[in-house]
Write a protein that holds these residues in place. Structure first.
Motif, PDB file in Angstrom:
ATOM      1  N   HIS A 230     -49.668 -55.381  32.000  1.00 49.51           N
ATOM      2  CA  HIS A 230     -48.692 -54.329  31.714  1.00 49.51           C
ATOM      3  C   HIS A 230     -47.306 -54.699  32.255  1.00 49.51           C
ATOM      4  O   HIS A 230     -46.624 -53.873  32.862  1.00 49.51           O
ATOM      5  N   LEU A 231     -46.918 -55.941  32.006  1.00 50.46           N
ATOM      6  CA  LEU A 231     -45.635 -56.431  32.503  1.00 50.46           C
ATOM      7  C   LEU A 231     -44.704 -56.835  31.359  1.00 50.46           C
ATOM      8  O   LEU A 231     -43.812 -57.660  31.535  1.00 50.46           O
ATOM      9  N   VAL A 232     -44.890 -56.227  30.190  1.00 47.63           N
ATOM     10  CA  VAL A 232     -44.015 -56.534  29.069  1.00 47.63           C
ATOM     11  C   VAL A 232     -42.574 -56.151  29.401  1.00 47.63           C
ATOM     12  O   VAL A 232     -41.628 -56.846  29.011  1.00 47.63           O
ATOM     13  N   ALA A 233     -42.381 -55.057  30.145  1.00 48.77           N
ATOM     14  CA  ALA A 233     -41.020 -54.641  30.510  1.00 48.77           C
ATOM     15  C   ALA A 233     -40.345 -55.706  31.361  1.00 48.77           C
ATOM     16  O   ALA A 233     -39.157 -56.011  31.169  1.00 48.77           O
ATOM     17  N   GLU A 234     -41.086 -56.296  32.301  1.00 49.45           N
ATOM     18  CA  GLU A 234     -40.508 -57.342  33.149  1.00 49.45           C
ATOM     19  C   GLU A 234     -40.169 -58.586  32.319  1.00 49.45           C
ATOM     20  O   GLU A 234     -39.132 -59.229  32.543  1.00 49.45           O
ATOM     21  N   ALA A 235     -41.047 -58.925  31.362  1.00 53.82           N
ATOM     22  CA  ALA A 235     -40.763 -60.071  30.496  1.00 53.82           C
ATOM     23  C   ALA A 235     -39.561 -59.793  29.606  1.00 53.82           C
ATOM     24  O   ALA A 235     -38.731 -60.679  29.368  1.00 53.82           O
ATOM     25  N   ALA A 236     -39.445 -58.565  29.106  1.00 52.42           N
ATOM     26  CA  ALA A 236     -38.320 -58.205  28.254  1.00 52.42           C
ATOM     27  C   ALA A 236     -37.005 -58.275  29.021  1.00 52.42           C
ATOM     28  O   ALA A 236     -35.978 -58.707  28.481  1.00 52.42           O
ATOM     29  N   GLU A 237     -37.023 -57.878  30.286  1.00 57.93           N
ATOM     30  CA  GLU A 237     -35.811 -57.942  31.095  1.00 57.93           C
ATOM     31  C   GLU A 237     -35.350 -59.388  31.254  1.00 57.93           C
ATOM     32  O   GLU A 237     -34.141 -59.671  31.285  1.00 57.93           O
ATOM     33  N   GLU A 238     -36.299 -60.323  31.354  1.00 61.45           N
ATOM     34  CA  GLU A 238     -35.956 -61.739  31.508  1.00 61.45           C
ATOM     35  C   GLU A 238     -35.121 -62.251  30.343  1.00 61.45           C
ATOM     36  O   GLU A 238     -34.292 -63.144  30.513  1.00 61.45           O
ATOM     37  N   ILE A 239     -35.353 -61.706  29.149  1.00 64.35           N
ATOM     38  CA  ILE A 239     -34.661 -62.216  27.954  1.00 64.35           C
ATOM     39  C   ILE A 239     -33.683 -61.193  27.399  1.00 64.35           C
ATOM     40  O   ILE A 239     -33.183 -61.364  26.284  1.00 64.35           O
ATOM     41  N   ASP A 240     -33.415 -60.134  28.188  1.00 61.28           N
ATOM     42  CA  ASP A 240     -32.488 -59.087  27.747  1.00 61.28           C
ATOM     43  C   ASP A 240     -32.918 -58.556  26.383  1.00 61.28           C
ATOM     44  O   ASP A 240     -32.118 -58.446  25.447  1.00 61.28           O
ATOM     45  N   GLY A 241     -34.219 -58.222  26.285  1.00 59.29           N
ATOM     46  CA  GLY A 241     -34.775 -57.816  25.002  1.00 59.29           C
ATOM     47  C   GLY A 241     -35.254 -56.381  24.982  1.00 59.29           C
ATOM     48  O   GLY A 241     -35.278 -55.690  26.004  1.00 59.29           O
ATOM     49  N   GLY A 242     -35.637 -55.932  23.813  1.00 58.49           N
ATOM     50  CA  GLY A 242     -36.213 -54.611  23.620  1.00 58.49           C
ATOM     51  C   GLY A 242     -37.398 -54.695  22.689  1.00 58.49           C
ATOM     52  O   GLY A 242     -37.674 -55.754  22.091  1.00 58.49           O
ATOM     53  N   LEU A 243     -38.113 -53.593  22.555  1.00 59.10           N
ATOM     54  CA  LEU A 243     -39.291 -53.562  21.703  1.00 59.10           C
ATOM     55  C   LEU A 243     -38.904 -53.298  20.253  1.00 59.10           C
ATOM     56  O   LEU A 243     -37.913 -52.603  19.967  1.00 59.10           O
ATOM     57  N   ILE A 244     -39.702 -53.822  19.315  1.00 64.17           N
ATOM     58  CA  ILE A 244     -39.489 -53.503  17.905  1.00 64.17           C
ATOM     59  C   ILE A 244     -40.197 -52.212  17.526  1.00 64.17           C
ATOM     60  O   ILE A 244     -39.912 -51.623  16.482  1.00 64.17           O
ATOM     61  N   ASP A 245     -41.129 -51.775  18.374  1.00 64.44           N
ATOM     62  CA  ASP A 245     -41.876 -50.548  18.143  1.00 64.44           C
ATOM     63  C   ASP A 245     -42.401 -50.089  19.498  1.00 64.44           C
ATOM     64  O   ASP A 245     -42.793 -50.934  20.321  1.00 64.44           O
ATOM     65  N   PRO A 246     -42.445 -48.788  19.771  1.00 61.02           N
ATOM     66  CA  PRO A 246     -42.863 -48.348  21.106  1.00 61.02           C
ATOM     67  C   PRO A 246     -44.300 -48.668  21.453  1.00 61.02           C
ATOM     68  O   PRO A 246     -44.667 -48.640  22.626  1.00 61.02           O
ATOM     69  N   THR A 247     -45.130 -49.002  20.464  1.00 59.71           N
ATOM     70  CA  THR A 247     -46.548 -49.274  20.735  1.00 59.71           C
ATOM     71  C   THR A 247     -46.936 -50.730  20.514  1.00 59.71           C
ATOM     72  O   THR A 247     -48.113 -51.074  20.602  1.00 59.71           O
ATOM     73  N   ILE A 248     -45.965 -51.606  20.232  1.00 56.68           N
ATOM     74  CA  ILE A 248     -46.250 -53.002  19.889  1.00 56.68           C
ATOM     75  C   ILE A 248     -45.582 -53.920  20.901  1.00 56.68           C
ATOM     76  O   ILE A 248     -44.388 -53.779  21.196  1.00 56.68           O
ATOM     77  N   ALA A 249     -46.356 -54.889  21.419  1.00 54.87           N
ATOM     78  CA  ALA A 249     -45.837 -55.793  22.453  1.00 54.87           C
ATOM     79  C   ALA A 249     -45.147 -57.005  21.850  1.00 54.87           C
ATOM     80  O   ALA A 249     -45.458 -58.156  22.169  1.00 54.87           O
ATOM     81  N   TYR A 250     -44.208 -56.766  20.955  1.00 54.08           N
ATOM     82  CA  TYR A 250     -43.288 -57.794  20.493  1.00 54.08           C
ATOM     83  C   TYR A 250     -41.898 -57.422  20.990  1.00 54.08           C
ATOM     84  O   TYR A 250     -41.467 -56.275  20.850  1.00 54.08           O
ATOM     85  N   VAL A 251     -41.193 -58.403  21.542  1.00 51.02           N
ATOM     86  CA  VAL A 251     -39.873 -58.174  22.118  1.00 51.02           C
ATOM     87  C   VAL A 251     -38.828 -58.860  21.260  1.00 51.02           C
ATOM     88  O   VAL A 251     -38.996 -60.029  20.884  1.00 51.02           O
TER      89      VAL A 251
END
Length: 391
Positions: free
Chosen positions: A283-304
């Motif tokens: 459950h560290l997708v948020a931490e990974a997204a912060e590394e690349i200054d990214g956001g989610l394409i959908d609130p339920t999908i782990a693609y950044v």
């Protein structure tokens, strides 16, 4: 194979048979076995042939060591991959452990890693044949002076002061994989109580363990190797209660949770990142997204998604060339226009199977592409792109 049969395999005749079988091809088994049975006991030949097959299977986890090791069918199936066991053993050593008890030790894979990390190891298992195999492995790999194997019920073991404890409960039965942690053998609750007495202590659990089943005083670590999630470990006595971390092998990159909120949903940018499975499980997708200054394409999908390429060890990056609503005819036309014959299909949040999509679009041509079947802001979508070069 029973204990007596395995003992015969360790004798000179059995060792000669194993040597004779070392180079056989899979299709030659019947001819080789028939020839060897003319000169040797049929039962011993069968045991040697089974062991040769198990060594071949064991090579995927133990590499070159497998050619000198011994296995049971359950043992090779349940053993930890060497790279993962070595990482875990390194953590024990870095925590200052000098000796460890390996409870539910199996054929000795974890004990071997601990011993190679410099610890003295007591490996305990209740199955006599498994214990005999573990002893033979310690001897064969030159670690008998560091590994003691004891045949006993681990639930009766009293830890020694200052001893690290590793517990690897069985998560399979004759009917298949066990998903209820309290149906592990021994149960997770017992394993956790035992590990809490270690200096430090750890329990290996299935990567899919519900986060609510992780004790509050445990540091939980999810480990992947080559992109495949291999295990989760509950650590006690590390000084990081409640921490969540993802470790990616072979690089050893570790991402630690910081309690970040879920990333914001944003339109698909030029780049898409697929987080490593260990990152998702932890459950560290948020931490990974912060590394690349990214956001989610959908609130339920782990693609950044991100607007600029940013190298990260925690996700695989792709450059996106097309964002389409889900429509197979449009995809087929696009792939034909681009001359795509090598098509990698990834899916998350889609019921369409990759094999069915390939059959429907029939890619042809010299070029390659990756298509993501997913949802974008709730809408079924197709993203087409290509992998980024580099990390």
């Amino acid at each position: 194979m029973d204990v007596d049969g395995f003992g015969a395999l360790l004798g000179s005749e059995g060792q000669g048979l194993l040597q004779a079988l070392r180079e056989y091809e899979a299709g030659d088994e019947l001819a080789v076995a028939t020839r060897l049975r003319r000169e040797h006991d049929a039962g011993l030949v069968g045991t040697a042939l089974t062991q040769a097959r198990l060594r071949q299977r064991g090579a995927a986890k133990f590499g070159a060591d497998a050619g000198r090791m011994y296995f049971t069918a359950d043992g090779v199936e349940q053993a930890t991959r060497t790279s993962v066991a070595a990482h875990r053993a390194g953590r024990f050593r870095a925590a200052g452990a000098e000796r460890a008890a390996d409870l539910c030790g199996g054929v000795g894979g974890d004990a071997i890693a601990l011993a190679r990390a410099g610890l003295d190891v007591l490996a305990i298992d209740r199955d006599p044949l498994t214990c005999a195999v573990a002893r033979a492995n310690a001897e064969s790999l030159g670690l008998a002076d560091r590994i003691e194997v004891r045949c006993a019920d681990v639930m009766t073991y009293a830890p020694r002061p200052g001893e690290a404890l590793f517990v690897d409960p069985a998560r399979r039965t004759g009917r298949g994989r066990v998903f209820d942690p309290e149906a592990y053998s021994p149960p997770l609750s017992w394993a956790v109580a035992a590990a809490r007495a270690g200096a430090p202590g750890a329990v290996k659990v299935a990567p899919g363990i519900p986060h609510e089943a992780v004790p509050d005083d445990a540091e939980a670590e999810w480990v992947s190797d080559g992109g495949d999630v291999k295990e989760a470990v509950l650590w006690f006595g590390t000084g990081r209660p409640g921490a969540r971390r993802a470790t990616l092998l072979p690089s050893g990159a570790t991402l630690t949770g910081r309690g970040l909120p879920d990333p914001a949903v944003r339109p698909v940018g030029r780049y898409l990142y697929e987080p490593d499975g260990a990152v998702i499980r932890a459950h560290l997708v948020a931490e990974a997204a912060e590394e690349i200054d990214g956001g989610l394409i959908d609130p339920t999908i782990a693609y950044v998604t991100a607007d600029a390429p940013r190298p990260t060890p925690y996700a695989t990056g792709y450059e996106i060339t097309d964002v389409l609503p889900f429509h197979l005819k449009r995809l087929k036309a696009l792939l034909r226009e681009r001359g795509v014959g090598v098509l990698t299909v990834k899916k998350r949040g889609s019921a369409v199977q990759p094999e069915e999509l390939r059959r429907r679009v029939r890619p042809q041509g010299p070029n390659a592409a990756t298509v993501f079947l997913t949802r974008v802001a709730g809408a079924p979508s197709m993203l087409v792109g290509r992998p980024l070069e580099g990390p």
